[in-house]
Motif scaffolding. Structure first.
Motif, PDB file in Angstrom:
ATOM      1  N   ASP A   3      34.187  16.766  43.919  1.00  0.00           N
ATOM      2  CA  ASP A   3      33.690  16.111  45.133  1.00  0.00           C
ATOM      3  C   ASP A   3      34.669  16.278  46.288  1.00  0.00           C
ATOM      4  O   ASP A   3      34.263  16.386  47.451  1.00  0.00           O
ATOM      5  CB  ASP A   3      33.457  14.619  44.875  1.00  0.00           C
ATOM      6  CG  ASP A   3      32.304  14.358  43.915  1.00  0.00           C
ATOM      7  OD1 ASP A   3      31.581  15.317  43.563  1.00  0.00           O
ATOM      8  OD2 ASP A   3      32.132  13.192  43.516  1.00  0.00           O
ATOM      9  N   CYS A  21      35.853  12.283  41.643  1.00  0.00           N
ATOM     10  CA  CYS A  21      35.692  13.591  41.017  1.00  0.00           C
ATOM     11  C   CYS A  21      36.391  14.647  41.873  1.00  0.00           C
ATOM     12  O   CYS A  21      36.176  14.719  43.091  1.00  0.00           O
ATOM     13  CB  CYS A  21      34.211  13.910  40.877  1.00  0.00           C
ATOM     14  SG  CYS A  21      33.861  15.556  40.235  1.00  0.00           S
ATOM     15  N   ALA A  68      29.556  22.037  39.682  1.00  0.00           N
ATOM     16  CA  ALA A  68      28.505  21.079  40.010  1.00  0.00           C
ATOM     17  C   ALA A  68      27.771  21.588  41.241  1.00  0.00           C
ATOM     18  O   ALA A  68      28.326  22.326  42.053  1.00  0.00           O
ATOM     19  CB  ALA A  68      29.085  19.690  40.285  1.00  0.00           C
ATOM     20  N   ARG A  69      26.514  21.188  41.373  1.00  0.00           N
ATOM     21  CA  ARG A  69      25.710  21.546  42.540  1.00  0.00           C
ATOM     22  C   ARG A  69      25.734  20.405  43.554  1.00  0.00           C
ATOM     23  O   ARG A  69      25.807  19.227  43.174  1.00  0.00           O
ATOM     24  CB  ARG A  69      24.270  21.850  42.137  1.00  0.00           C
ATOM     25  CG  ARG A  69      24.119  23.120  41.337  1.00  0.00           C
ATOM     26  CD  ARG A  69      22.657  23.447  41.071  1.00  0.00           C
ATOM     27  NE  ARG A  69      21.894  23.565  42.319  1.00  0.00           N
ATOM     28  CZ  ARG A  69      20.641  24.009  42.379  1.00  0.00           C
ATOM     29  NH1 ARG A  69      20.022  24.387  41.265  1.00  0.00           N
ATOM     30  NH2 ARG A  69      20.018  24.091  43.533  1.00  0.00           N
ATOM     31  N   TYR A  70      25.635  20.776  44.821  1.00  0.00           N
ATOM     32  CA  TYR A  70      25.663  19.804  45.910  1.00  0.00           C
ATOM     33  C   TYR A  70      24.538  20.081  46.901  1.00  0.00           C
ATOM     34  O   TYR A  70      24.219  21.238  47.189  1.00  0.00           O
ATOM     35  CB  TYR A  70      27.006  19.854  46.652  1.00  0.00           C
ATOM     36  CG  TYR A  70      28.151  19.337  45.814  1.00  0.00           C
ATOM     37  CD1 TYR A  70      28.623  18.039  45.968  1.00  0.00           C
ATOM     38  CD2 TYR A  70      28.724  20.135  44.833  1.00  0.00           C
ATOM     39  CE1 TYR A  70      29.651  17.555  45.168  1.00  0.00           C
ATOM     40  CE2 TYR A  70      29.746  19.658  44.031  1.00  0.00           C
ATOM     41  CZ  TYR A  70      30.196  18.361  44.202  1.00  0.00           C
ATOM     42  OH  TYR A  70      31.202  17.877  43.406  1.00  0.00           O
ATOM     43  N   LEU A 103      27.775   9.977  41.686  1.00  0.00           N
ATOM     44  CA  LEU A 103      27.457  10.664  42.925  1.00  0.00           C
ATOM     45  C   LEU A 103      28.467  10.317  44.004  1.00  0.00           C
ATOM     46  O   LEU A 103      28.940   9.182  44.071  1.00  0.00           O
ATOM     47  CB  LEU A 103      26.043  10.287  43.393  1.00  0.00           C
ATOM     48  CG  LEU A 103      24.905  10.727  42.468  1.00  0.00           C
ATOM     49  CD1 LEU A 103      23.575  10.220  42.990  1.00  0.00           C
ATOM     50  CD2 LEU A 103      24.867  12.235  42.341  1.00  0.00           C
ATOM     51  N   ALA A 156      34.095  19.703  47.603  1.00  0.00           N
ATOM     52  CA  ALA A 156      32.835  19.720  48.338  1.00  0.00           C
ATOM     53  C   ALA A 156      33.004  19.091  49.717  1.00  0.00           C
ATOM     54  O   ALA A 156      32.530  19.623  50.728  1.00  0.00           O
ATOM     55  CB  ALA A 156      31.760  18.980  47.548  1.00  0.00           C
ATOM     56  N   PRO A 184      28.951  16.874  36.775  1.00  0.00           N
ATOM     57  CA  PRO A 184      29.772  18.072  36.564  1.00  0.00           C
ATOM     58  C   PRO A 184      29.586  18.600  35.142  1.00  0.00           C
ATOM     59  O   PRO A 184      29.278  17.840  34.219  1.00  0.00           O
ATOM     60  CB  PRO A 184      31.203  17.564  36.773  1.00  0.00           C
ATOM     61  CG  PRO A 184      31.058  16.310  37.562  1.00  0.00           C
ATOM     62  CD  PRO A 184      29.758  15.705  37.130  1.00  0.00           C
ATOM     63  N   GLU A 235      26.907  14.916  48.970  1.00  0.00           N
ATOM     64  CA  GLU A 235      25.850  14.582  48.013  1.00  0.00           C
ATOM     65  C   GLU A 235      25.817  15.548  46.844  1.00  0.00           C
ATOM     66  O   GLU A 235      25.351  16.676  46.962  1.00  0.00           O
ATOM     67  CB  GLU A 235      24.482  14.575  48.714  1.00  0.00           C
ATOM     68  CG  GLU A 235      23.349  14.107  47.804  1.00  0.00           C
ATOM     69  CD  GLU A 235      22.004  14.108  48.509  1.00  0.00           C
ATOM     70  OE1 GLU A 235      20.996  13.827  47.836  1.00  0.00           O
ATOM     71  OE2 GLU A 235      21.967  14.404  49.726  1.00  0.00           O
ATOM     72  N   ARG A 236      26.358  15.107  45.714  1.00  0.00           N
ATOM     73  CA  ARG A 236      26.298  15.911  44.499  1.00  0.00           C
ATOM     74  C   ARG A 236      24.943  15.754  43.826  1.00  0.00           C
ATOM     75  O   ARG A 236      24.354  14.673  43.816  1.00  0.00           O
ATOM     76  CB  ARG A 236      27.418  15.498  43.537  1.00  0.00           C
ATOM     77  CG  ARG A 236      27.363  16.228  42.216  1.00  0.00           C
ATOM     78  CD  ARG A 236      28.688  16.317  41.478  1.00  0.00           C
ATOM     79  NE  ARG A 236      29.553  15.191  41.621  1.00  0.00           N
ATOM     80  CZ  ARG A 236      29.539  14.106  40.847  1.00  0.00           C
ATOM     81  NH1 ARG A 236      28.630  13.999  39.885  1.00  0.00           N
ATOM     82  NH2 ARG A 236      30.409  13.140  41.034  1.00  0.00           N
TER      83      ARG A 236
END
Length: 230
Positions: A97, A94, A123-125, A200, A100, A135, A130-131
């Motif tokens: 990712d 992703c 997306a939150r992490y 993930l 991130a 998304p 670590e997502r």
């Protein structure tokens, strides 16, 4: 090990080589309209900088998005072509990712990229590796309460400061970060493309297929005129 990573899911056209320990060469250029024109020269540059030939590559890593339809396909088709020609695996990651991972943050945060149409891919992490969840694509105002108080990484955060007041870099993904994330996954034994299927960062690779999240902008007209010979 020599990983070739590419990503064209954002305005950044980026390629990198990773030897399993570190990034040995990287090339990035931000140009939302020239993905197809710029990607192969970027690959040539990183190969030349590293002093290796394409047939030295042992695996290909591709950012699968989310991203706009046309640009995203450039990177994925190129990665698939290299994988087929070289007979090496192609691993999908992703794109969010990768951003991130490059942030290095160890606190909860958000990644947001520009989805156009006044929307963001986000997306939150829980941390850089670590997502939390999958998304999504939304209007910034519609997710303001869900991301309130969280730092935000990516060009989408910069575009909408009213929703993401604590915007941080990087704005665009770099293939070096994708390659480093892939190398870490491979070192941890995450070999199979697709992994556990939950998407993930710490749970396997994704299939090297485009993650669109919405229909493409270009569509066949519903009521086009059919002309037949008389």
């Amino acid at each position: 090990m020599l990983l070739l990573a590419v990503d064209t899911a954002t305005p950044a056209v980026t390629a990198a080589l990773h030897d399993g320990t570190s990034v040995v060469a990287e090339s990035s250029r931000v140009d939302a309209r020239r993905h197809g024109e710029l990607l192969l020269p970027a690959v040539d540059r990183v190969l030349a900088e590293a002093g290796v030939k394409l047939d030295s590559v042992t695996a290909v890593v591709a950012g699968v998005g989310p991203g706009p339809y046309t640009g995203l396909r450039v990177g994925l088709v190129t990665a698939a072509t290299f994988g087929s020609a070289l007979g090496v695996p192609v691993y999908g990651l992703c794109t969010l990712d990768g951003l991130a991972y490059a942030s290095g943050l160890d606190v909860p945060f958000v990644v947001a990229t520009d989805a156009r149409r006044k929307e963001v891919y986000w997306a939150r992490y829980a941390s850089a590796r670590e997502r939390v969840g999958e998304p999504a694509v939304d209007r910034p105002a519609d997710i303001a309460e869900r991301v309130a108080g969280l730092p935000a990484v990516g060009a989408g955060a910069v575009l909408y400061p009213e929703t993401f007041p604590d915007a941080r870099g990087p704005e665009h993904v770099a293939a070096g970060a994708l390659a480093s994330l892939a190398a870490a996954k491979l070192a941890a034994g995450e070999q199979e493309a697709g992994g556990s299927g939950d998407g993930l960062p710490g749970h396997g690779f994704l299939p090297p297929l485009p993650l669109y999240l919405r229909r493409p902008d270009a569509q066949v007209p519903k009521n086009y005129k059919v002309v037949t010979p008389k």
